[in-house]
Design a protein around this motif. Sequence first.
Motif, mmCIF file in Angstrom:
data_model
loop_
_atom_site.group_PDB
_atom_site.id
_atom_site.type_symbol
_atom_site.label_atom_id
_atom_site.label_comp_id
_atom_site.label_asym_id
_atom_site.label_seq_id
_atom_site.Cartn_x
_atom_site.Cartn_y
_atom_site.Cartn_z
ATOM 1 N N GLY A 276 0.810 -1.215 0.000
ATOM 2 C CA GLY A 276 0.000 0.000 0.000
ATOM 3 C C GLY A 276 0.845 1.268 0.000
ATOM 4 N N PHE A 277 0.198 2.381 0.315
ATOM 5 C CA PHE A 277 0.835 3.707 0.276
ATOM 6 C C PHE A 277 0.720 4.381 1.640
ATOM 7 C CE2 PHE A 277 -0.298 2.644 -4.025
ATOM 8 C CZ PHE A 277 0.773 3.095 -4.773
ATOM 9 N N HIS A 278 1.142 3.649 2.670
ATOM 10 C CA HIS A 278 1.074 4.212 4.017
ATOM 11 C C HIS A 278 2.245 5.147 4.302
ATOM 12 C CE1 HIS A 278 -2.191 1.445 4.989
ATOM 13 N NE2 HIS A 278 -1.471 0.481 4.401
ATOM 14 N N HIS A 279 3.394 4.875 3.695
ATOM 15 C CA HIS A 279 4.587 5.702 3.908
ATOM 16 C C HIS A 279 4.975 6.353 2.577
ATOM 17 C CE1 HIS A 279 5.289 4.500 8.026
ATOM 18 N NE2 HIS A 279 5.127 3.219 7.684
ATOM 19 N N VAL A 280 4.518 7.551 2.379
ATOM 20 C CA VAL A 280 4.853 8.334 1.188
ATOM 21 C C VAL A 280 5.448 9.655 1.651
ATOM 22 C CG1 VAL A 280 3.975 9.510 -0.872
ATOM 23 C CG2 VAL A 280 3.036 7.281 -0.208
ATOM 24 N N ARG A 281 6.633 9.952 1.157
ATOM 25 C CA ARG A 281 7.305 11.197 1.544
ATOM 26 C C ARG A 281 7.265 12.173 0.365
ATOM 27 N NH1 ARG A 281 9.705 10.887 6.317
ATOM 28 N NH2 ARG A 281 10.766 12.877 5.936
ATOM 29 N N ILE A 282 6.935 13.445 0.676
ATOM 30 C CA ILE A 282 6.796 14.499 -0.330
ATOM 31 C C ILE A 282 7.757 15.624 0.017
ATOM 32 C CG2 ILE A 282 5.212 16.185 -1.369
ATOM 33 C CD1 ILE A 282 2.919 14.315 -0.705
ATOM 34 N N HIS A 283 8.349 16.214 -1.021
ATOM 35 C CA HIS A 283 9.271 17.337 -0.805
ATOM 36 C C HIS A 283 8.539 18.508 -0.166
ATOM 37 C CE1 HIS A 283 12.347 20.380 -1.536
ATOM 38 N NE2 HIS A 283 11.384 21.142 -2.024
ATOM 39 N N ALA A 284 9.169 19.111 0.829
ATOM 40 C CA ALA A 284 8.652 20.296 1.516
ATOM 41 C C ALA A 284 9.604 21.460 1.262
ATOM 42 C CB ALA A 284 8.515 20.037 3.013
ATOM 43 N N PRO A 285 9.092 22.701 1.279
ATOM 44 C CA PRO A 285 9.968 23.864 1.049
ATOM 45 C C PRO A 285 11.138 23.891 2.020
ATOM 46 C CG PRO A 285 7.672 24.541 0.960
ATOM 47 C CD PRO A 285 7.685 23.115 1.419
ATOM 48 N N ARG B 230 27.849 46.624 1.487
ATOM 49 C CA ARG B 230 28.086 45.300 0.934
ATOM 50 C C ARG B 230 26.747 44.677 0.574
ATOM 51 N NH1 ARG B 230 31.669 41.580 4.579
ATOM 52 N NH2 ARG B 230 31.569 40.374 2.666
ATOM 53 N N TYR B 231 26.710 44.012 -0.579
ATOM 54 C CA TYR B 231 25.487 43.383 -1.041
ATOM 55 C C TYR B 231 25.695 41.875 -1.087
ATOM 56 C CZ TYR B 231 24.225 48.091 -2.513
ATOM 57 O OH TYR B 231 23.950 49.430 -2.542
ATOM 58 N N GLN B 232 24.698 41.160 -0.565
ATOM 59 C CA GLN B 232 24.780 39.702 -0.516
ATOM 60 C C GLN B 232 23.668 39.120 -1.379
ATOM 61 O OE1 GLN B 232 25.026 38.132 3.385
ATOM 62 N NE2 GLN B 232 24.678 36.002 2.762
ATOM 63 N N SER B 233 23.998 38.139 -2.163
ATOM 64 C CA SER B 233 22.996 37.530 -3.034
ATOM 65 C C SER B 233 22.147 36.540 -2.251
ATOM 66 C CB SER B 233 23.665 36.826 -4.213
ATOM 67 O OG SER B 233 24.477 35.761 -3.741
ATOM 68 N N VAL B 234 20.950 36.283 -2.769
ATOM 69 C CA VAL B 234 20.025 35.318 -2.198
ATOM 70 C C VAL B 234 19.818 34.209 -3.224
ATOM 71 C CG1 VAL B 234 17.687 34.951 -1.344
ATOM 72 C CG2 VAL B 234 18.876 37.071 -0.818
ATOM 73 N N THR B 235 19.846 32.972 -2.776
ATOM 74 C CA THR B 235 19.664 31.822 -3.666
ATOM 75 C C THR B 235 18.204 31.399 -3.679
ATOM 76 O OG1 THR B 235 21.910 31.045 -3.254
ATOM 77 C CG2 THR B 235 20.347 29.464 -4.158
ATOM 78 N N LEU B 236 17.638 31.311 -4.891
ATOM 79 C CA LEU B 236 16.267 30.843 -5.071
ATOM 80 C C LEU B 236 16.274 29.424 -5.605
ATOM 81 C CD1 LEU B 236 14.522 33.817 -6.909
ATOM 82 C CD2 LEU B 236 14.413 33.304 -4.494
ATOM 83 N N LEU C 14 7.772 35.842 -5.100
ATOM 84 C CA LEU C 14 7.159 35.435 -3.840
ATOM 85 C C LEU C 14 7.748 34.077 -3.479
ATOM 86 C CD1 LEU C 14 3.379 36.329 -4.349
ATOM 87 C CD2 LEU C 14 5.254 37.781 -3.586
ATOM 88 N N GLY C 15 8.230 33.962 -2.256
ATOM 89 C CA GLY C 15 8.866 32.712 -1.864
ATOM 90 C C GLY C 15 8.851 32.518 -0.369
ATOM 91 N N ILE C 16 9.254 31.330 0.029
ATOM 92 C CA ILE C 16 9.293 30.963 1.450
ATOM 93 C C ILE C 16 10.748 30.765 1.844
ATOM 94 C CG2 ILE C 16 8.585 29.270 3.171
ATOM 95 C CD1 ILE C 16 6.184 28.628 1.455
ATOM 96 N N ILE D 194 22.702 26.722 5.240
ATOM 97 C CA ILE D 194 22.600 27.620 4.100
ATOM 98 C C ILE D 194 21.200 28.201 4.038
ATOM 99 C CG2 ILE D 194 22.797 27.815 1.585
ATOM 100 C CD1 ILE D 194 24.726 25.497 1.653
ATOM 101 N N TRP D 195 21.137 29.528 3.905
ATOM 102 C CA TRP D 195 19.857 30.239 3.832
ATOM 103 C C TRP D 195 19.443 30.366 2.375
ATOM 104 C CZ3 TRP D 195 16.948 34.437 2.395
ATOM 105 C CH2 TRP D 195 15.918 34.831 3.249
ATOM 106 N N SER D 196 18.224 29.927 2.049
ATOM 107 C CA SER D 196 17.745 29.996 0.676
ATOM 108 C C SER D 196 16.250 30.276 0.691
ATOM 109 C CB SER D 196 18.048 28.698 -0.081
ATOM 110 O OG SER D 196 17.370 27.618 0.535
#
Length: 684
Positions: free
Chosen positions: A163-172, A228-234, A253-255, A266-268
Motif C-alpha cells: 500500500g501507500f502508508h509511507h509516502v514522503r513528499i518534498h517540503a519547502p 556590501r550586497y549579498q545575493s540570495v539563492t532561489l 514570492l517565496g518561502i 545555508i539560507w535559501s
Amino acid sequence: MGDILSLKESVLFYLDRSGGLLKLAEDCTPFNDPQQNEAVYRFRISVNPSDVIELDPILGDCILHEPLKATALFQSVCFLSIKTLNLIERIHTESQVNIILKLTHLPPFPEYTLDLCAFPGGYGPMMRPVAMEGLVIAMTRITKYTQGARFLCTDDDCPCSTGFHHVRIHAPGATESATVRNDFSCLICSSPLKEDVKFRVLGDKQLVELIHVKALDSLSVWPQNSLRYQSVTLFLRDELCNSMRIGRIYRVLGIPAHVHQWPNIIWSVEANSVQPLEPVYPHKVSDNFQALLTATACSPWRFSAVVANSFGSSVVPPGLYNTLKLSLLLSLVQSRADATDIFHSLDLLALTTDTLIIDRLMAHALGLAGRGVRHQPSGEMFASLSRDKHGAGTANIHAGSALLATGGICMLGDLGCYRRDKMDAVQSGVLESRTVSVFIPGKKYGEDADQQLSFPVQCSFWALADTMDASRRSGRTECILLGTAEMGPVPAPLAEAFGLVIQCRDVRGEQALLAQTFHTLRQAVQPGEPLYSSCTMYTTQDYRELLAHAQALQVELSHGAAKMIHGYYMASRRIRSDQCKGVKVSVASIKLLISLAEAHCKLCLRRTVLEEDAVVAVLLCENSITLRHGTSALVIPPDAVFPFDLCEPDSLLRRDVTLEQLHQNILHFIYAYAPGADTYITEE
C-alpha cells in the motif's frame, strides 16, 4: 478538532467559489491514463490571500504565516474531493496528494517584504512567504529532484509492507536526503523502511541567485561606497524552471528556509511565483526642455542639436564633440529592453587622440543609463562557471558585464587595454551574433555529456580607441575622404562590427584645445560652480528625465522616412560593391538606420519618424562607413550633422540650411543609384 473542521470547510468553500474545484477536476484527467501509476500526484492551486481573509480571517492568517499547515489543510480537502467525486481511482491515502499553493500576491506591508539591501539583518528563521525584488546574476542548469517517493516496511507481517502508508513528499527548504534516505523506520512496528524505486516521482529544479539592483552601482561610474550586497539563492521547481533570465529584474514570492548541510546551514528561498518587473519610466519632461521644445518647434533638427550641444558640460565645453554627444544620446534613448520588446542596439566606437576626455564623456553618459556597467579589462565580459554549493551538483553560471548590462549600456573603455583574443571574442561572439555561449564540461560538473548554453546579449557597447600612436607608427596623416583614418589597436573586422564609428576631432584646432584647458583649470579652481551660463538651465536630472521619457515613446516609421532609408541602403550597397572590392554593406545596416532614425525621433519627443530623422541617420551612417572604407558617390563633410559651431547667433539657421542641402543630395544619390527609386522620388 472543531477548529480544524471549520478551516477545512472554509477551504472547500473557497475552492468552490474561486473555481479551484473545477480546476482540480481538470487536472485529475491526465492521471487517469492506465499507463500512469505514480505514488504522488501533484496539483498547483492558485490562492488569493485577500479573498481568503475576507472569507475566513483565521484561514487567511494561516496561509500567510503558517504555509505548511495551510498546505496540509488544502491537501486533506483535495484528497476528500478526489475520493468523493472519484476523480482518480489509484489514490489511496492522503499523503499521495502533493499540493502546491501558488500565492497571487502578498499584503503590501513591510512585514511581507524581504529587502535585499538590508538582508539578512532582522530576519531570523522563518517559514512564511515574503516578496522580494532583485536582479538575476547567476543560475544553474535544470537538474532533477525527488517530488515524492513510496516506502514499504521490511517486515512482511506489517500492514505497511504494502500500500501507500509511507509516502514522503518534498517540503519547502528540505534537502534531497529529507525525502529519500535509507534510515527511515516504520511508524507501526519500527522496522526499517525500504524505498519502492519504481514509484519514485522526479521533478525539475533550478537554482538562481538574486541581488539588489543597486549593487550594479559598484560596476558603473558611481563612487564606491562601504555598503556590501549579498545575493540570495532561489530554488525554482518544476513549472517555474526557465522562468527567469540572467540580467533581468523580477519580483518573487517565496518561502525562506534554512537548508542544513552538515556542518553548514545555508539560507535559501523556495520560489512560489515569479513575475518580470518592468522598469517604471517617468512621463514628464522638465520645464526647461519643454520651453526649449517650444522655441525650436520651427525646425525638426534644432531641439536635438541644442540638447547635444549642452550635454556633458561638466566634462567638456559646449560645442566640442557634438557628433559623439548626439550619438551617445541616441544610444541611451534606444537602451531599453522589456520582456516583450526587441532590443535595438546602437554600438559605438569613438576614435580619438585624447582618450582621457572621451572616456570621461562616455562615463558621464553612462551614469544616465537606466542600467550601465563599466567593464574592466581584467574582469569577465561574458560568463563564468563555478560548482554549485547548494547540493545541486551542477555548474553555476555567473553573468559577466555584457549580461549584467541587459537593457542598458556596457562600456568597454579603451580597446588598447584588451588582448587580441578578447577583442576577437567581442567581435564574433557578441557584436555579430549577439549571443554568449557557455560550454559546460560534463565530467567536471557531474553530467554524462557536455553541454553548451547560449544567452542573448541585449545591451549596447561603447568603446574608444587611441589613434595617436597608430598615426605616428604609420607615418601618415588621416584623410577621411580617402577612408584612411587610423583605427588604432582595433582590428578592421572589430571596427566593422560596431554600428557607428565616430572620429572625435574638432575643426577649431588650437581654439578647441584652449577651451578644454580653460574648462579643466576652472573646474579645478572652482569645483561645483557652473562654468557656462547657457548650460546651467539643463541639469543632469533634466537629462535623466528627458531620456527616460524618450525611451518610453512608441514611434512609427513614416512613408517618407522608410523610402529614404530603403533607397539609401540599396544605393549604398550597389555603389560600394561596384567601386570598392571586398566592401559589402550588410543587412544589419538597415537595422542600424532604422534604429538611428527612431532614436532621433524619440530624442526630439515625436511619435512619427520623419524624413528629417532619416537624414540624420543616413549622415551618421555614411560618415561611419566613410571612415572605414572611403567615400562613395555621396560625398558629405566629415562632421555632416554638426557642420558649424553652434555658439554663434545664426548657427542653428545655417545648420538647418546645410542639412536641407544634404537632404537633397541624399535624394539625388538615391535617385541615381537605387534600383526603382524613380517610382517614389520625383526629380526636380
